[in-house]
Design a protein around this motif. Structure first.
Motif, short mmCIF file in Angstrom:
data_model
loop_
_atom_site.label_atom_id
_atom_site.label_comp_id
_atom_site.label_asym_id
_atom_site.label_seq_id
_atom_site.Cartn_x
_atom_site.Cartn_y
_atom_site.Cartn_z
N GLY A 33 81.55 77.20 107.31
CA GLY A 33 82.37 78.13 108.07
C GLY A 33 81.48 79.06 108.87
O GLY A 33 80.30 78.79 109.09
N TYR A 34 82.05 80.19 109.30
CA TYR A 34 81.27 81.11 110.13
C TYR A 34 81.77 82.53 109.93
O TYR A 34 82.91 82.77 109.52
CB TYR A 34 81.39 80.73 111.61
CG TYR A 34 82.78 80.93 112.18
CD1 TYR A 34 83.15 82.12 112.78
CD2 TYR A 34 83.75 79.93 112.05
CE1 TYR A 34 84.43 82.32 113.27
CE2 TYR A 34 85.03 80.11 112.53
CZ TYR A 34 85.37 81.31 113.14
OH TYR A 34 86.65 81.50 113.61
N GLU A 35 80.88 83.47 110.22
CA GLU A 35 81.23 84.88 110.36
C GLU A 35 80.96 85.28 111.80
O GLU A 35 79.92 84.89 112.37
CB GLU A 35 80.39 85.74 109.42
CG GLU A 35 80.65 85.52 107.95
CD GLU A 35 79.71 86.35 107.07
OE1 GLU A 35 78.75 86.94 107.65
OE2 GLU A 35 79.92 86.39 105.86
N ILE A 196 81.22 71.45 115.29
CA ILE A 196 79.82 71.16 115.63
C ILE A 196 79.26 70.38 114.45
O ILE A 196 79.51 70.73 113.29
CB ILE A 196 79.01 72.45 115.85
CG1 ILE A 196 79.50 73.16 117.13
CG2 ILE A 196 77.52 72.17 115.93
CD1 ILE A 196 78.88 74.53 117.34
N VAL A 197 78.52 69.31 114.74
CA VAL A 197 77.89 68.55 113.66
C VAL A 197 76.39 68.81 113.65
O VAL A 197 75.78 69.06 114.69
CB VAL A 197 78.18 67.04 113.77
CG1 VAL A 197 79.65 66.77 113.51
CG2 VAL A 197 77.76 66.48 115.13
N ILE A 209 78.92 69.74 108.80
CA ILE A 209 79.95 69.96 109.82
C ILE A 209 80.23 71.45 109.86
O ILE A 209 80.45 72.09 108.83
CB ILE A 209 81.24 69.20 109.49
CG1 ILE A 209 80.98 67.69 109.45
CG2 ILE A 209 82.34 69.53 110.50
CD1 ILE A 209 82.11 66.89 108.85
N ILE A 210 80.21 72.03 111.06
CA ILE A 210 80.53 73.44 111.24
C ILE A 210 81.93 73.53 111.82
O ILE A 210 82.19 73.03 112.91
CB ILE A 210 79.50 74.12 112.17
CG1 ILE A 210 78.09 73.96 111.62
CG2 ILE A 210 79.84 75.59 112.35
CD1 ILE A 210 77.00 74.34 112.60
N ASP A 211 82.83 74.16 111.08
CA ASP A 211 84.23 74.27 111.48
C ASP A 211 84.45 75.61 112.18
O ASP A 211 84.43 76.66 111.54
CB ASP A 211 85.11 74.15 110.24
CG ASP A 211 86.60 74.15 110.57
OD1 ASP A 211 86.95 74.35 111.75
OD2 ASP A 211 87.41 73.96 109.64
N ILE A 254 77.49 83.97 116.08
CA ILE A 254 78.08 83.70 114.78
C ILE A 254 76.99 83.53 113.73
O ILE A 254 75.83 83.25 114.06
CB ILE A 254 78.99 82.45 114.79
CG1 ILE A 254 78.18 81.20 115.17
CG2 ILE A 254 80.17 82.66 115.74
CD1 ILE A 254 78.96 79.90 115.02
N ARG A 255 77.38 83.66 112.48
CA ARG A 255 76.50 83.39 111.34
C ARG A 255 77.21 82.36 110.46
O ARG A 255 78.38 82.53 110.14
CB ARG A 255 76.23 84.68 110.56
CG ARG A 255 75.29 84.49 109.37
CD ARG A 255 75.11 85.81 108.62
NE ARG A 255 74.54 86.86 109.46
CZ ARG A 255 75.19 87.95 109.84
NH1 ARG A 255 76.45 88.16 109.45
NH2 ARG A 255 74.60 88.85 110.60
N LEU A 256 76.49 81.30 110.11
CA LEU A 256 77.11 80.25 109.32
C LEU A 256 77.30 80.70 107.87
O LEU A 256 76.48 81.42 107.32
CB LEU A 256 76.25 78.98 109.35
CG LEU A 256 76.04 78.35 110.74
CD1 LEU A 256 75.31 77.02 110.61
CD2 LEU A 256 77.34 78.20 111.50
#
Length: 260
Positions: A33-35, A196-197, A209-211, A254-256
């Motif tokens: 995920g992300y912040e 994003i992969v 995988i980044i959602d 963003i931060r993962l």
């Protein structure tokens, strides 16, 4: 990729939905995920194809007519330098190699080389196939062309030196668009998705995988087909990750988080 994609591309996008669906359920590949750290202005007229953070500025390439390459101030999105491509060319990915900027074109089989500081045109070279995304590991250019592969080029001779198939859970993954080199991995937008992969460049295996679902939930007034997530820039010194989309009015740091 430009607007008006062919039917084959549309079919592949449908296939991607099926490909990603089981990932969320069975978590075969880690999903991050992300912040949201910070939001910056972004030119809504920029049909973003390539994005790089370089020496405090963004370098960006855009598609459509006219396609452009530009130097952009991060803080306010101001375009400091802008060069237009001939209308015959549809601009695609961008990367920086030393004191040069290299940009692709979609179907023309031609890349352009620009001076990093002034964007003065320095030359061009030819390559086979389509041009979508472009990045570098510091030794090679890495190119995506819509197929489930990453292709490698010698930046001195611009000769292709190899390629690797890209797979997600053992299945080919096509439609890789904008690319970015991030600490030994290739990050790639998957066209017309909010994913994003993360790709191992040695094997082509998608390792994460980044959602980015709901990163910009309000897309009112934007074309739902074309105004998609596309644009990844990494600041290696500050370890900051920036993302945006085609014709998006915002760029995000963003931060993962995760994986979940």
């Amino acid at each position: 990729m430009r607007s008006g994609a062919p039917a084959l591309a549309a079919a592949l996008v449908v296939g991607l939905a099926a490909l990603f669906a089981p990932v969320a359920v069975v978590a075969q590949t880690p999903v991050y995920g992300y912040e949201l750290v910070r939001t910056f202005p972004h030119d809504p007229g920029a049909f973003t194809q390539g994005l790089v953070f370089e020496k405090g500025l963004l370098l960006e390439s855009t598609g459509r007519a006219p396609s452009t390459v530009r130097r952009v101030r991060l803080e306010d999105g101001a375009v400091l330098t802008r060069r237009e491509l001939d209308p015959a060319f549809f601009g695609e990915g961008l990367t920086v190699v030393g004191d040069r900027v290299v940009t692709l074109t979609w179907t023309s089989g031609k890349a352009f080389v620009w001076d990093r500081e002034t964007l003065r045109p320095l030359g061009e070279f030819a390559y086979a196939g389509e041009g979508w995304g472009l990045t570098t590991d510091g030794q090679r250019l890495i190119l995506s062309d819509g197929t489930p592969a990453l292709r490698f080029f010698d930046p001195a001779t611009m000769a292709e030196t190899g390629r690797v198939p890209v797979t997600l859970n053992g299945r080919p993954l096509a439609m890789l668009n904008e690319l970015e080199w991030v600490e030994g991995e290739v990050f790639a937008n998957v066209w017309q998705t909010d994913f994003i992969v993360r790709i191992d460049p040695a094997t082509g295996v998608v390792t994460g995988i980044i959602d980015l679902t709901n990163l910009m939930p309000d897309r009112s007034g934007l074309d739902p087909t074309d105004a998609v997530l596309n644009g990844i820039a990494w600041d290696p010194e500050g370890r900051r990750l920036f993302v945006t989309g085609k014709n998006w009015p915002k760029l995000f740091e963003i931060r993962l988080t995760g994986p979940r």
